[in-house]
Design an enzyme around this catalytic site. Structure first.
Site, PDB file in Angstrom:
ATOM      1  N   MET A   1      24.590   8.265   1.229  1.00  0.00           N
ATOM      2  CA  MET A   1      24.596   9.544   1.936  1.00  0.00           C
ATOM      3  C   MET A   1      24.908   9.350   3.414  1.00  0.00           C
ATOM      4  SD  MET A   1      24.425  12.736   1.507  1.00  0.00           S
ATOM      5  CE  MET A   1      23.418  13.480   0.213  1.00  0.00           C
TER       6      MET A   1
ATOM      7  N   PHE B   1     -11.074  -7.259  14.320  1.00  0.00           N
ATOM      8  CA  PHE B   1     -10.005  -7.723  13.436  1.00  0.00           C
ATOM      9  C   PHE B   1      -9.713  -6.653  12.374  1.00  0.00           C
ATOM     10  CE2 PHE B   1      -8.758  -9.985   9.487  1.00  0.00           C
ATOM     11  CZ  PHE B   1      -7.500 -10.401   9.909  1.00  0.00           C
ATOM     12  N   GLN B   2      -8.467  -6.298  12.237  1.00  0.00           N
ATOM     13  CA  GLN B   2      -7.990  -5.288  11.280  1.00  0.00           C
ATOM     14  C   GLN B   2      -8.650  -3.920  11.491  1.00  0.00           C
ATOM     15  OE1 GLN B   2      -8.013  -7.055   7.254  1.00  0.00           O
ATOM     16  NE2 GLN B   2      -5.915  -7.732   7.643  1.00  0.00           N
TER      17      GLN B   2
ATOM     18  N   GLU C   1       0.816  -1.215   0.000  1.00  0.00           N
ATOM     19  CA  GLU C   1       0.000   0.000   0.000  1.00  0.00           C
ATOM     20  C   GLU C   1       0.851   1.267   0.000  1.00  0.00           C
ATOM     21  OE1 GLU C   1      -0.498  -2.615   1.907  1.00  0.00           O
ATOM     22  OE2 GLU C   1      -2.593  -3.243   1.757  1.00  0.00           O
TER      23      GLU C   1
ATOM     24  N   LYS D   1     -17.238  -0.375   6.468  1.00  0.00           N
ATOM     25  CA  LYS D   1     -17.794  -1.341   5.514  1.00  0.00           C
ATOM     26  C   LYS D   1     -19.322  -1.196   5.457  1.00  0.00           C
ATOM     27  CE  LYS D   1     -16.883  -6.142   4.192  1.00  0.00           C
ATOM     28  NZ  LYS D   1     -16.244  -7.417   4.594  1.00  0.00           N
TER      29      LYS D   1
END
Lengths: 156, 571
Positions: B478, B109-110, B47, B159
């Site tokens: 760097m 959940f999640q 993502e 949802k």
């Protein structure tokens, strides 16, 4: 460092308070006091935020607050240039008040009631510095404070 | 019509042609309806890449990129990309699904509080539990993201809201194409220009003897390139630019002194250090360009053009302020300068002469390279690319070498993660930038490339034509440079053991090359340029321990700009 008051008119949405306090935290201000409530228009809230700093810091933070999408209006003023009040609800130990006169010296103090014999309840409506003074005054006169609840400052 | 339809129909109506997205449980209602809409899904493999691709699209086109992720880890994986967009003022709409409304607050959940997590890194955010709000929220999100000082907007939709049916009246309004009303009483969009200090600013500019213009990202964000060029032409003031200013004006003239700052050119930093007047146009005076503030701000006057009042007097104390979209405010100042009786430029002849001399004296790359260095590869690349080509870079040495040497004729051609400095930016940003229709070259180092190497799969599955270059010096270059210069060569965890990158690319089915010497460089770059059938890859095995100069050690004054290890611009 002086006290500055930021007055903000905002939309009454969940999360606005969190955005405000988050901003103050990440700009490393410790909030001296913060109050928020609905206005005559239930869709609009009014914040009174007191911070410690100098004028430049206060103006900077006010501009950042102004940038929030849900903030409609912001004003920043020095604490001592604005009408402000704070409410305290206080309970003191009755038998520690040797001279009842000490409770009546400050005009903003109202003795509400004696609770079940051993506690006295007071209501203080005053500027926050006067409230601080009264608190110190009671301590200086050996009054035992059981509870002191402050509302935070409101100002217009 | 359910919430998911309302979301997709509104995106379609906003002109969104592609979204960079990854599916998951809490966005299934949206995925279920996606095939019914004319929106292309780009299936990223992490993502974070969706957020950078959306940004890359915004940066390259000036539009608003859209990314989408599921709840929980899907949403938290967007966070770096959102923070990066906030620091660079990139308009972007990030959409996340969340668990069913009745599960919110139950540690389901999640479930994560992504709105809370993102609070300090978004321009604005929404938590949507009512399907009927979706059209309005999206309309507002696009407006907020793009207007005023741009930035990312997060929309978290449960949802339940994705699955619920909308009120018939709202459905009717969506289907009829009626404009959706927005409700933002506290938001001004583009602020009303404030030109109350215009005369002061004009006087300061006219009276300057050693002026310099610093222009930055605000110019291309406002679409004010022509207005800036006119300002530079009228005043004849030497100019320098920030990382995000690259390409916003003619950068090839004698008085175009280069990028300024920590790795700015000697001349740019010299000019700013010695200027009596600094004109900041669409910049935010960040620490990487000012160096030590008290020296940046000494014996000079500073005027600032910006769209955000909160930027005024933030890092430096100003002598003049012009608020508003640069495309609106610069023409007013230009007109005042043209109308004034002032003899513009009459006092700056000596100063300009001095700077022309310094620019020649401190020219970059005076000698031809003999071995394969990053600079050599970058210079060869710039020789062969077309003027519409876009270059995206990662973070570190190659980024600075590439920034110092790029003088594109247009803005939005050099895409970098400036404010956040996010490794792993270049490749996914290039994927998004490819949807501008231009050829895109992605340059990364061997460290940063591995942070989003999985996007090879995205390029293959969606046939995205990115020309991918990895400049491999086997170090986090760097950081190694800082360890060499400031930590006594103590190279802790900067040497990297890398895979055979070309073999990895080939395993994904991408044509690939490995270049190990200078003489093959141009030929391979030409092959990459000519290739137009999807992604193509090349690893360049470059010299290992080169250092980026010029360099201002962190926290020091621009006057301490080191041209090399032993010489500063003041020596």
């Amino acid at each position: 460092m002086e006290k500055y008051v930021i007055l903000a008119v905002t939309e009454n949405h969940p999360g606005v308070l969190s955005r405000m306090t988050g901003l103050l935290r990440r700009k490393m201000f410790n909030i001296d006091s913060l109050t928020v409530g609905k206005t005559t228009n239930p869709r609009i809230s009014r914040f009174t935020i007191v911070i410690l700093g100098n004028e430049k810091q206060a103006r900077k933070i006010a501009r950042n607050i102004e940038n929030f999408i849900e903030v409609i209006e912001v004003h920043v003023m020095k604490m001592d240039e604005i009408v402000s009040r704070e409410i305290s609800l206080v309970r003191v130990k009755a038998d520690s008040v040797s001279d009842p006169e000490v409770l009546f010296v400050f005009p903003g103090v109202e003795v509400k009631e004696r609770l079940d014999g051993d506690e006295i309840e007071l209501e203080v409506i005053d500027r926050d510095d006067q409230t601080d003074n009264f608190m110190q005054y009671l301590l200086d006169h050996d009054v035992l404070v059981e509870k002191w609840v402050r509302s935070g400052v409101i100002a217009v | 019509m359910i919430g998911a339809d309302a979301l997709l129909a509104t995106l379609e109506r906003k002109g969104v042609k592609e979204i960079f997205a990854y599916p998951g449980g809490a966005v299934l209602p949206i995925y279920d309806r996606m095939p019914n809409y004319d929106i292309r899904r780009i299936l990223v493999r992490h993502e974070q890449a969706a957020a950078f691709a959306a940004q890359g699209y915004s940066r390259a086109t000036g539009g608003v990129g859209v990314c989408l992720a599921t709840s929980g880890p899907g949403a938290t994986n967007l966070v770096t990309g959102i923070a990066d967009a906030k620091l660079d003022n990139i308009p972007m709409v990030a959409i996340t699904g969340n668990v069913f409304t009745h599960l919110i607050g139950t540690d389901a959940f999640q479930e994560v509080d992504i709105v809370g997590i993102c609070e300090p890194i978004v321009k604005h955010s929404y938590f949507v539990t009512d399907a009927n709000e979706i059209p309005r929220v999206l309309e507002e999100a696009f407006y907020v993201a793009k207007s005023g000082r741009p930035g990312p907007v997060l929309i978290d939709i449960t949802k339940t809201a994705q699955s619920d049916s909308l009120d018939p009246a709202i459905v009717k309004s969506i289907l009829s194409g009626e404009p959706v009303e927005i409700d933002l009483p506290g938001y001004l969009g583009d602020p009303e220009p404030d030109l109350s200090e215009a005369n002061t600013v004009v006087d300061i500019i006219a009276e300057a003897e050693r002026p310099v213009v610093i222009y930055g990202h605000g110019v291309n964000l406002s679409g004010a390139e022509a207005e800036l060029q006119e300002f530079l032409d009228i005043t004849g003031i030497p100019h320098v630019w920030t990382l995000h200013g690259i390409g916003s004006a003619d950068e090839t003239g004698e008085l175009a002194l280069g990028m300024l700052g920590m790795h700015g050119t000697g001349t740019a930093n010299y000019a700013v250090h010695h200027a009596d007047v600094i004109v900041g146009i669409g910049i935010r005076f960040d620490d990487r360009i000012t160096g030590l503030l008290k020296e940046f701000q000494s014996n000079n006057k500073i005027v600032h053009f910006d769209i955000d009042r909160a930027e005024f007097d933030k890092n430096v104390d100003l002598d003049g302020r012009i608020l508003g979209q640069l495309r609106e405010t610069l023409p007013v100042i230009n007109q005042k300068l043209k109308n004034s009786e002032l003899e513009l430029g009459s006092k700056i002849g000596e100063w300009c002469g001095l700077l022309r001399g310094k620019k020649k004296e401190w020219k970059l790359d005076p000698n031809k390279p003999k071995v394969l260095t990053e600079i050599a590869v970058i210079n060869e690349l710039y020789k062969i690319i077309d003027q519409d080509d876009i270059v995206t870079v990662d973070v570190g040495q190659h980024e600075m070498w590439a920034a110092q040497r790029f003088f594109p004729k247009k803005s939005r051609k050099f895409l970098a993660s400036g404010g956040a400095g996010t490794m792993g930016f270049s490749f996914p940003a290039a994927i998004g930038a490819a949807f501008s229709g231009n050829d895109v070259w992605s340059i990364s180092g061997d460290g940063g490339f591995q942070m989003n190497i999985q996007e090879f799969a995205t390029c293959v599955q969606d046939k995205i034509p990115v020309k991918i270059m990895v400049l491999n010096n086997s170090f986090l270059g760097m950081v190694r440079q800082w360890q060499e210069l400031f930590y006594d060569n103590n190279y802790v965890d900067t040497p990297l053991v890398n895979p055979d990158f070309a073999a990895v690319a080939a395993a994904y089915g991408i044509p690939s090359f490995t270049v190990t010497n200078l003489k093959d460089t141009t030929e391979v770059l030409q092959k990459m340029k000519a290739y137009n059938d999807g992604p193509i890859f090349c690893e360049f095995k470059v010299e290992k321990e080169e250092n980026v100069f010029p360099m201002v050690p962190a926290g020091e004054s621009l006057g301490n700009t080191k041209l090399n290890k032993d010489t500063t611009i003041e020596d």
